[in-house]
Each structure stands twice: as structure tokens, then as C-alpha cells.
Design a protein around this motif. Structure first.
Motif: not given
Length: 913
Positions: A274-283, A297-305
Motif C-alpha cells: 500500500v503506497i501513498a500518492d497524490s494522484y489518488v482522489d480521496k473523494e 497511463p495514470n498508473d504508469w506515472q504513479v509507477g514511475q514516481r
């Protein structure tokens, strides 16, 4: 002279093909500066240059009505500028259309039980070239039928030798400038076509689907709050096999204690964090998102970070691969999804299914669902190119018509992403990159290398990259590659930058923006100044035409029914800036009727030349009627010129039709019959000469919209004699060229001349038209036979422009069907009147009219209108006014007021009787 005969019935099949052949054979489609042009002395040095490149249709397609519109609009402005005296070139050609063309051939092979791999690359390409030639011939035939005045000797194909050289030059140069690179990235992948797609080649459509809620269990013991599992929601359960993490927002207080904990990935033996990333919309949803770097595509960016593992679970054909549990391997995504849900239910890990509609990407060519897919591809860095293209727009170097498309252009440029240019196809421009089998060196070269520059290995040891370039990689060079670039040709020097681009709005991304970027990068100039974006052709219900709906129209079918001119004029007439065109087959009757009007009016004028002599006519020889029509013509010429200069096609077409049909035919030609009836031979010769002068100029005005019928009529005119008489009369400037050039296609477009307009004459004739029109309308209201002669009385306001009516009694009586006209000082008894500016006109109810019958008619009409008023009052005083939409209430009120006006008028008529 003898009467000139036209066939009784207008039949475009009698002359369209013949005329087109003559235009082409004699070289009239060539620019004036071309040595093969019959008009190479056509003031090329002092005129401007006007160049248009046709948006190249796919070589394996056939032209649909959208192409018909696009070709028509270009032909209109090209013919206009050619007649203006501009050195005009219209370049035509076709696009190899990589994916579309390969699909055509592969479908043929499938019917034969074969695949491209059965043939091998070389044999497959031979077959594709043969298909290309067959379809190309069909497209060319269609374009000729449409009347395209393109220079066929300059026709280009995106895979011809010259354009192929340009493609290599651009690829290598961009690579040398650090703007082309190869890397492993997540791309849009079409399993059906077996190739990568650029972002703008994916069509996103709303599709019925579901949100699947799944439990992921903790692998390292319960969470601090005692929970043993978390809830994840996804539209694609099958992709969980490629999950490498679950993410939460770092500011989400609900989950701060579980960041770093481990989860069991369902249906696998893998553990994920379980990771923390600002991409996730908590609402949104549960505030927890499964991360699949290889398939989103969005997961790709999360994975790179977050340095996550990237696991590809798909084969190129869209089935699940060896990275998945064995039971799912080889299944398509939809089949795997169903099985995975069953397995999750058995394990108690499936919570629920929630039906939704969501946006799903589809291949723009075959409509297959596109998969995010990890692979090595070639890319162009677009941001540096886009910055130059944006600046060109801000500096006013390019202008959009209509301006609203500037927003689309700037938005795309400001948010541009790198362009994936490699395609896993065989048909197309092979990527000019080779790999040495001995030392692994990568060679990017303009010419096929003969050896490895690093280790010296022979050409046999060099293997070319198997991929081809995206079709648009050759298309974005179209405005300058078609003129010979990278060579410094005379065409490139003379005709580049081009003048205008005419295209539909659905390829602003694919083509328009990229052409601007490429041109600025490789020539330092914008490829064109004017960008006219037209709408799409739709059916009467507003639906896009398609094979699926069966609502498409073949331009050739319309031409066979009505002729090319009818098609061209109708499309031009209906093409308003910023709007789509809604048509059916019946719509083209508009153009057909106008063609018939031009034919029949010309036939009447030419058929009445028997015994007449053409004479020079000076300004002093013109009657007030002649001066009025020349003023009308001048205003029409001005409107058409201004409209075509700003690509307002419908405004130009409306002006042409209003002038020729209404002012010239229905008013002027009809009024000249008085002179032929009452004038002496000298007057008849003068009038015939003026009419032929006007007809000749009218044909020049109409030609861009009606090229065939005007050329056919023009060929019958004694043009040489008309021109000679103009010179004798000192009016040789009416034809802007000092030399007569033979065919109408190259005759000069009419000029605007302020001296042709006389405001006093216009005011007087406006009154005449108003009076005649009102008498005609009054006759219709009274139900009087149009063929019967009536008697009228006219009351003139002294000193007003209506005094002209006293001078033009013959014209009033001829055009209004009047037997006698009496000028009075007061309203006559037993008369029905109408009012205009400076006059009142009355139909006299005398022995020529059945008074009793007229009273019955008026009384019946009065009762009908009173009934409508009662019904409207009842509706407006009842619940209708309270509950109906405001626009319907307003519409009902307007109907009631119109009925009241009619009632007032009818009562006055009855009182007069």
C-alpha cells in the motif's frame, strides 16, 4: 446575326465530360507561370500567387459526400482566384493510409484463408501496391466527375519517390536534433490492427460497463483498526493480475496507518504494498486505487514516481500472456474477466457489481477497444515544435475561419504530448534505422547503409527496423513535400508557402497542427495563412453519414441524377461557416433548379438574337433600367468577392442566386421585353447588345459555382464580337485582361466599379419593385387568376421617389399583369388597396372582377381567422399559458396577433366592396 440555339432541355450529361476533357487537354488547370499553360502571359508577374493543396484522401477509400464538400469548396476558390488573375495552383494527391490500407488487404487475404505472414513482407507489399493502383483510379475518376480543376501532372502520393525522400530527411534530421527518440513506454495498442496508435488516433465513446468491487486481504496481519481487508473498485477486474500496488492519498487521514502494509493480490501468489500518492482522489469511491503500471497511463506515472514493478499481462493480440496464472492465458480480456469474477466469488473476495456508463477508447480505424500496452516505440518530442506553432498563431501568421477553431488549436498545442510515430505494420514508410547484428550499433541514415560505421560489418549484417512510420508522418509534410522539398525546386520557390487550407474540423489534431509544426521546423515558414475549417455533411436528422446507418450518399450518384454543377452549387449554398450541413438527395434539387434557370434564361436571350446586330454601347446609351441592373450586378460582384476572400461560401452563393434569378431574370429581362416589343431596330440592337454584355459578365460571375453549364453557354456566345464592341465603346476595362483567352475558366472575374451604382436610380426602382410586388401579392390574396388582366389606380405622394411610377407605366402593366393604370388623388370607390413608400395602389373592383365571388371569399377567410383568434384566446386564458413552455406560449400569442392583423385587413376589403 442569327439566333444562337441551346438545347431545349438542360442536360449536363451532354457536355460535362467533354468540357472537362477540353479544360485538361488545353492546360487550363496549370498555373499561369507554367510553360504548358495556355495563359502563361496572364499577368503572372503583377498578380498574386494562390496555392491550395488538397487534403489527400485515403488511397483505398472512395470519395463520400464529405470529400464532395471539401473538393467543391476548394474548386470554388481556386476557380475564383484563377479568374482574378492570380498565378493559381491546386495540388492533388492521395495518402497511403497505413492502417486502413493494410486492413483492406488483410481482409481480402482472410477470405482466401491466408494471412500476411503466409505471403511474407515482399509479396504482401506487392499485393498492396496493386490494390492501391485500383482504388487510386477510382478516386481520380470521382475527382474528375466533380470537376476538380487540379493540375494532374503535379499529382502526388505519400509514398512516391519524392515524398519518401522527404520523410527520410525529416526523420533523420529530427533524430539529429534530439527530437526523435526510442523508448519503452505505455502506448495505445489496437489488438485488431496489431499496432501502436497516437493519443489522437483513439476515439473515446461512452460505453455500457460496470464497476466491480473486490476485496484485497492484508498479508501482514490486521490493520491498526482491526480490519483484515480493503475494498477496491475497478472497471477491468482482469488487470488486477498486473497490479503492483494499491495507492491512497497521502493526506487521507482514514488510511495513514495502513501505508506501507502488504496485501495479498487475489488469484496470484504475489504480495503488493500500500503506497501513498497524490494522484489518488480521496473523494472518489473508496479513496483506494489499484495500480497497474503496464495497463493504465495514470498508473504508469504513479509507477514511475514510486519505482514500482511493471508487469505486462497482454499479448499483442489482446489475449492474456505468460505473466498470468495458467488458467487465464490465451483468453481475451472479456472472457478472462468473466472467469476471474467467478473465481473471486468462490474465494469470497467479490463484493458487488455496479452498472455504469464510462468512456472507453476505440481504434479510429477499426473501432476495436484500445489497450494501454507496454512496448518499445519511436516518439517525436512535440513540445518544442508546438511552441513555435503557437507563436505563429499569436503573431497572426495563420488565421482560422471561423475563429472559434483557434481555441481548439491552442488547447491542443498547450497540452500536447509526445507523438508515438512507429507502427507495427508492413505498409508504409519503413523507419530508416538499422541495427548491426555483429556489434549492436544503431544506424539512423538518409540512405541505406552499405556497412556498419562502427565495426565495418557488411550490409547483409545490418537489419532494418521492422516498423513503419505513422501515416501522418508523411502527411504533415504535405504542403512543402508535394512541391519538391527537400530539393530547392522552382515550384517550392514559386508556390510555397501555400495560400489556404480547406479541411474538416475532425482532423485539426491529426493534420492541421502538425503541418504547421513541420513547416516551421523545416522551412522556417508557416505552410499556409488561411485555414478554413468547414463542418461535416450529415443527414437531415443531424446524424453523421455512415455505412452502419445506411444514410451515406455517393457524390457520383448525385451527379448522375442532377449534374456536377447542381451538387457544387447546393453544397456551396448550404455551407455556412461554423455549421454542419444537413442534406438528403432532395436537397440537390435546389442546385438543379438554379442550373435550369441559368440555362433557360440564356436560351431565351440567345434565341432572340435573330436579325439583330451587336453594337458598341457606351454609358450614355444606357437606359435607367440598364443602369439599375448594372448597379445590382456590381453589388453582387462586391459581395461575392468579399465573401470568397473570407471563405463565406453560402453568402457568395446567396448573392449570386438573388442577383441572377430575381434581379436579372425576373425583373430586368422581363422588363426589357417592352423595348423588343415597342422599340425600333436601333433600340432592339442596343438592347440585345446590352443583354449579351450582361449575360457574358454574369457567366463569369457564376463560373466558380457552376463551372460546366456556364462554360457550355459561354462557348456559344459571340465573345470576340462582345469584347471588340466593348473596346470600341471605351469599356475594355470590363474585361481586366487586354487579351481574350479563349475559355471561360480563364476569363477574368468581374471587377467592382463604384461608377456602376446610382443611388437615385436604385431608389426609384426600389419603389417600382415594391409597387409591382404589392399588386401581385394583392392579386394573390384576392384569388384572382394570374393570367387575367386587372385595372389598378395609383395614388402618388408628390415629390416622392414614387413619381417614377408615372414614367414606367408600361413596366408596371407588363410585370404586374395590369390592363390599365389610373393615377388618382384619392382612394377610388369599390377598390382594394395596399400601401408602399410614397404610394397607395388599388385594385379596382370593376367589370373585370366578380364582386360577389370576392365578397364570399373574404367573408369565408374572415370567419376562419376569427375562429383562430377565439381558439388562441381560449388557450392563452386557460391552463395552457400557465403550464406550457414559454416559447410555445409566445408562439401562440404571435399566431393570434397575426390573425388579428389579417382580420383588420379583410374587414377593410369587405368595407371597400
Amino acid at each position: 446575326m442569327k439566333a444562337i440555339e441551346l438545347e431545349k432541355a438542360y442536360n449536363p450529361k451532354d457536355f460535362e465530360e467533354r468540357i472537362y476533357s477540353e479544360w485538361e487537354t488545353k492546360g487550363y488547370f496549370k498555373p499561369a507561370s507554367d510553360e504548358k499553360s495556355p495563359v502563361h502571359c496572364h499577368c503572372a508577374e503583377c498578380s498574386g500567387t494562390y496555392t491550395v493543396v488538397i487534403p489527400p484522401p485515403n488511397v483505398t477509400g472512395v470519395l463520400h459526400m464529405g470529400h464532395g464538400l471539401n473538393n467543391t469548396l476548394q474548386d470554388i476558390v481556386v476557380r475564383y482566384h484563377r479568374m482574378k488573375g492570380d498565378n493559381t495552383l491546386w495540388v492533388t494527391g492521395t495518402d497511403h493510409a497505413g492502417i486502413a490500407t493494410q486492413n483492406v488487404v488483410e481482409r481480402q487475404l482472410k477470405k482466401e484463408g491466408k494471412s500476411r505472414n503466409d505471403l511474407g513482407r515482399e509479396a504482401f507489399l506487392e499485393r498492396t501496391w496493386a490494390v492501391k493502383e485500383d482504388h487510386h483510379n477510382t478516386i481520380v475518376k470521382q475527382q474528375r466527375k466533380l470537376g476538380n480543376s487540379t493540375d494532374w501532372e503535379r499529382e502526388r502520393f505519400t509514398m512516391d519517390e519524392g515524398l519518401s525522400k522527404a520523410v527520410r530527411e525529416v526523420f533523420v534530421t529530427l533524430y539529429e536534433r534530439g527530437l526523435i527518440y526510442k523508448g519503452q513506454y505505455l502506448v495505445n495498442w489496437c489488438p485488431r490492427c496489431g499496432t501502436a496508435l497516437a493519443d489522437d488516433e483513439v476515439d473515446h465513446t461512452d460505453t455500457a460497463g460496470a464497476m466491480y468491487h473486490i476485496w484485497y486481504e492484508f498479508a501482514d496481519g490486521p490493520a491498526p483498526d482491526g480490519s483484515t481487508r480493503i475494498e477496491i473498485a475497478t472497471t477491468r477486474p482482469e488487470t488486477l493480475l498486473g497490479d503492483t500496488a494499491v495507492a491512497v492519498n497521502p493526506t487521507d487521514e482514514r488510511y495513514k496507518d495502513i501505508v506501507g502494509k502488504k496485501l495479498k493480490l487475489p488469484l496470484t501468489d504475489r504480495i503488493i504494498p500500500v503506497i501513498a500518492d497524490s494522484y489518488v482522489d480521496k473523494e472518489f469511491g473508496t479513496g483506494m486505487v489499484k495500480i497497474t503500471p503496464a495497463h493504465d497511463p495514470n498508473d504508469w506515472q504513479v509507477g514511475q514516481r514510486n519505482n514500482l514493478e511493471v508487469i505486462n499481462i497482454l499479448n499483442p493480440d489482446g489475449t492474456l500472456n505468460e505473466n498470468c496464472p495458467e488458467k487465464y492465458r490465451g483468453l481475451t480480456c472479456p472472457k478472462a474477466r468473466g472467469l476471474i469474477i467467478e473465481d473471486l466469488k468462490e474465494l469470497g473476495l467479490f463484493k458487488e457489481e455496479e452498472k455504469i456508463t464510462h468512456s472507453v477508447g476505440h481504434c479510429y480505424r477499426c473501432n476495436t477497444v484500445v489497450e494501454p500496452y507496454l512496448s518499445y516505440q519511436w516518439f517525436v518530442k512535440m513540445k518544442p515544435l508546438a511552441e513555435k506553432a503557437l507563436k505563429a498563431w499569436k503573431d497572426g501568421e495563420i488565421v482560422f475561419y471561423p475563429k472559434k477553431w483557434e481555441n481548439t488549436y491552442t488547447h491542443w498545442m498547450e497540452n500536447i504530448r509526445d507523438w508515438c510515430i512507429s507502427r507495427q505494420l508492413w505498409w508504409g514508410h519503413r523507419i530508416p534505422v538499422w541495427y548491426c547484428k555483429d556489434c549492436g550499433e544503431m544506424i539512423v541514415a538518409r540512405e541505406d547503409p552499405e556497412k556498419c560505421p562502427k565495426c565495418g560489418a557488411s550490409a547483409e549484417k545490418l537489419e532494418q527496423d521492422p516498423d513503419v512510420l505513422d501515416t501522418w508522418f508523411s502527411s504533415w509534410l504535405w504542403p512543402f513535400s508535394t512541391l519538391g522539398w527537400p530539393e530547392k525546386t522552382s515550384d517550392l520557390q514559386t508556390f510555397f508557402p501555400t495560400s489556404a487550407l480547406v479541411t474538416a474540423y475532425d482532423i485539426i489534431f491529426f493534420w492541421v497542427s502538425r503541418m504547421i509544426m513541420a513547416s516551421l521546423e523545416f522551412t522556417g515558414k508557416v505552410p499556409f495563412r488561411d485555414i478554413y475549417i468547414h463542418g461535416l455533411v450529415r443527414d437531415k436528422q443531424g446524424r453523421k453519414m455512415s455505412k452502419t446507418l445506411g444514410n451515406g450518399m455517393d457524390p457520383l450518384e448525385i451527379i448522375d441524377m442532377y449534374g456536377a454543377d447542381a451538387l457544387k452549387f447546393t453544397l456551396g449554398f448550404m455551407c455556412a461557416q461554423g455549421q454542419d450541413i444537413l442534406i438528403d438527395k432532395e436537397s440537390f434539387k435546389l442546385g438543379s433548379r438554379f442550373c435550369n434557370k441559368v440555362w433557360n434564361a440564356s436560351r431565351y436571350l440567345l434565341g432572340n438574337l435573330d436579325g439583330r446586330s451587336l453594337v458598341p454601347v457606351t454609358d450614355s446609351d444606357l437606359t435607367e433600367l440598364d443602369k439599375w441592373i448594372y448597379g445590382c450586378l456590381n453589388r453582387a460582384v462586391k459581395t461575392v468577392r468579399e465573401s470568397l476572400e473570407s471563405y463565406r461560401y453560402n453568402d457568395a452563393a446567396s448573392a449570386i442566386m438573388e442577383y441572377f434569378w430575381n434581379e436579372f431574370c425576373d425583373w430586368y429581362v422581363e422588363a426589357t421585353k417592352i423595348n423588343f416589343k415597342n422599340g425600333d431596330d436601333a433600340e432592339k440592337d442596343r438592347q440585345a447588345s446590352v443583354l449579351l454584355n450582361l449575360l457574358e459578365e454574369n457567366l463569369r460571375l457564376l463560373h466558380p459555382y457552376l463551372p460546366f453549364v456556364t462554360e457550355e453557354i459561354y462557348s456559344k456566345l459571340p465573345v470576340a464580337e462582345i469584347v471588340e464592341n466593348r473596346k470600341k465603346a471605351g469599356k475594355n476595362k470590363i474585361l481586366s485582361n487586354s487579351e481574350y483567352c479563349g475559355m471561360l475558366i480563364n476569363a477574368p472575374f468581374p471587377e467592382v466599379s463604384a461608377s456602376r451604382e446610382d443611388s437615385d436610380v436604385e431608389k426609384r426602382f426600389d419603389v417600382l419593385k415594391d409597387l409591382i410586388g404589392k399588386v401581385r401579392a394583392l392579386r394573390t390574396e384576392c384569388g384572382l387568376d394570374p393570367a387575367s388582366k386587372i385595372n389598378i389606380a395609383v395614388l402618388i405622394e408628390k415629390g416622392s421617389a414614387a413619381e417614377v411610377c408615372r414614367e414606367k407605366v408600361d413596366m408596371i402593366q407588363l410585370l404586374a399583369g395590369v390592363a390599365q393604370t389610373e393615377f388618382v388623388e384619392a382612394k377610388p370607390a369599390a377598390a382594394i388597396g395596399t400601401v408602399g413608400t410614397g404610394f397607395e395602389a388599388f385594385i379596382l373592383v370593376d367589370e373585370t372582377i366578380n364582386r360577389e365571388q370576392l365578397l364570399v371569399r373574404f367573408q369565408k377567410a374572415l370567419e376562419t381567422e376569427e375562429g383562430w383568434v377565439r381558439r388562441s384566446e381560449s388557450k392563452l386564458n386557460g391552463s395552457f399559458a400557465q403550464h406550457a413552455p414559454a416559447e410555445l406560449v409566445a408562439e401562440e400569442r404571435a399566431k393570434m396577433e397575426e390573425s388579428r392583423r389579417k382580420i383588420e385587413k379583410l374587414r377593410s376589403y369587405i368595407e371597400s366592396l
